[in-house]
Scaffold this active site. Structure first.
Site, PDB file in Angstrom:
ATOM      1  N   ASP A  15       0.835  -1.276  -0.099  1.00 33.78           N
ATOM      2  CA  ASP A  15       0.044   0.093  -0.024  1.00 33.78           C
ATOM      3  C   ASP A  15       0.759   1.342   0.015  1.00 33.78           C
ATOM      4  OD1 ASP A  15      -2.041  -1.848   0.420  1.00 33.78           O
ATOM      5  OD2 ASP A  15      -2.853  -1.177   1.992  1.00 33.78           O
ATOM      6  N   LYS A 113      -7.100  -5.000  -3.171  1.00 33.35           N
ATOM      7  CA  LYS A 113      -7.924  -5.358  -2.108  1.00 33.35           C
ATOM      8  C   LYS A 113      -8.797  -4.549  -1.533  1.00 33.35           C
ATOM      9  CE  LYS A 113      -3.944  -4.385   1.026  1.00 33.35           C
ATOM     10  NZ  LYS A 113      -4.903  -3.160   1.695  1.00 33.35           N
ATOM     11  N   CYS A 158      -2.233  -2.964   7.401  1.00 33.72           N
ATOM     12  CA  CYS A 158      -2.250  -3.675   6.310  1.00 33.72           C
ATOM     13  C   CYS A 158      -1.034  -4.676   6.354  1.00 33.72           C
ATOM     14  CB  CYS A 158      -2.215  -2.955   5.092  1.00 33.72           C
ATOM     15  SG  CYS A 158      -4.000  -2.356   4.706  1.00 33.72           S
TER      16      CYS A 158
HETATM   17  C1  VGL Z   1      -4.951   0.589   5.629  1.00 36.19           C
HETATM   18  C2  VGL Z   1      -6.421   1.491   6.985  1.00 36.19           C
HETATM   19  C3  VGL Z   1      -7.365   1.624   5.872  1.00 36.19           C
HETATM   20  C4  VGL Z   1      -3.508   0.325   5.501  1.00 36.19           C
HETATM   21  C5  VGL Z   1      -5.914   0.557   4.425  1.00 36.19           C
HETATM   22  O1  VGL Z   1      -2.944   0.113   4.163  1.00 36.19           O
HETATM   23  O2  VGL Z   1      -2.929  -0.068   6.563  1.00 36.19           O
HETATM   24  N1  VGL Z   1      -5.258   1.301   6.772  1.00 36.19           N
HETATM   25  N2  VGL Z   1      -6.839   1.082   4.635  1.00 36.19           N
END
Ligand code: VGL
Ligand code: ZN
Length: 211
Positions: A15, A113, A158
């Site tokens: 991410d 995702k 994540c």
């Molecule tokens: C994430 C909160 C919501 C992350 C993704 O990448 O850690 N955290 N969506």
């Protein structure tokens, strides 16, 4: 990793998207610091994959989908408690794009995702209902990987959920701690490290891997 990376090892970069960087919708403090580290690590691994948080507009993890609710609160969804977030990583938005400084053209796979409106997915392996699979474990097994190294954002969401699920799927898992940064809301970072320790997730530094 030049001497140690084998064809059984893969680096999973989690991410590294605009919305998680300073100035983004769900900025992770100091999140941009991990971009050059991820780039350097990636050049040492024979195999690299990326994940991308990839929500539909109106996703149920967004506080804006629940009138009267504010970001960083928690609600109960059918699968359990869900932290509410600012709208982030909406499919096709600039915020969902990879960090401009991310330079890993060799990545062999991008796992998206969180694209089901009703189910969040911190983990790159299994969605928040703990039933729906992304297919990543099967892919990695079929490719013959046994060790997964994790870098990216955020350590306590994540990255941690992916690490735990990777362990559950039978992989050896290494979290590269300086190649991650945390959101740290409501004690989430301490909880994440304890959970990972108990699950047998290894904690390493990029320096240890790159020398
Ligand atoms: C994430 C909160 C919501 C992350 C993704 O990448 O850690 N955290 N969506
Ligand atoms: Zn998200």
């Amino acid at each position: 990793m030049s001497s140690k990376s084998t064809h059984r090892d893969i680096l999973l970069v989690v991410d590294l998207q605009n919305d998680f960087l300073p100035g983004g919708a769900l900025a992770v403090p100091d999140g941009d610091a991990v971009v050059p580290i991820a780039n350097a690590l990636a050049s040492r691994f024979a195999h690299v994959a990326l994940t991308q948080d990839w929500h539909v507009p109106g996703h149920l993890s967004f506080a804006s989908s629940h009138p009267g609710k504010a970001p960083f609160g928690t609600i109960l969804l059918p699968y359990g408690p869900q932290v509410l977030w600012p709208d982030h990583c909406v499919q096709g938005s600039v915020g969902a794009e990879f960090a401009p400084g991310l330079a890993i053209p060799r990545a062999e796979l991008i796992v998206r995702k969180g694209y089901r409106r009703e189910i969040d997915s911190y983990s790159a392996f299994c969605e928040a209902d703990r039933v729906t699979r992304t297919g990543l474990a099967g892919y990695l097994r079929e490719r013959g990987f046994t060790r997964i190294y994790l870098a990216g954002l955020a350590t306590d969401f994540c990255v941690a959920w992916s690490a735990l699920d990777a362990r559950g799927a039978g992989f050896d898992v290494y979290v590269i701690e300086d190649a991650c940064r945390a959101i740290d809301t409501g004690g989430s970072l301490d909880a994440a490290w304890s959970g990972m320790r108990e699950a047998g997730v290894h904690r390493v530094t990029s320096q240890a891997l790159m020398t």
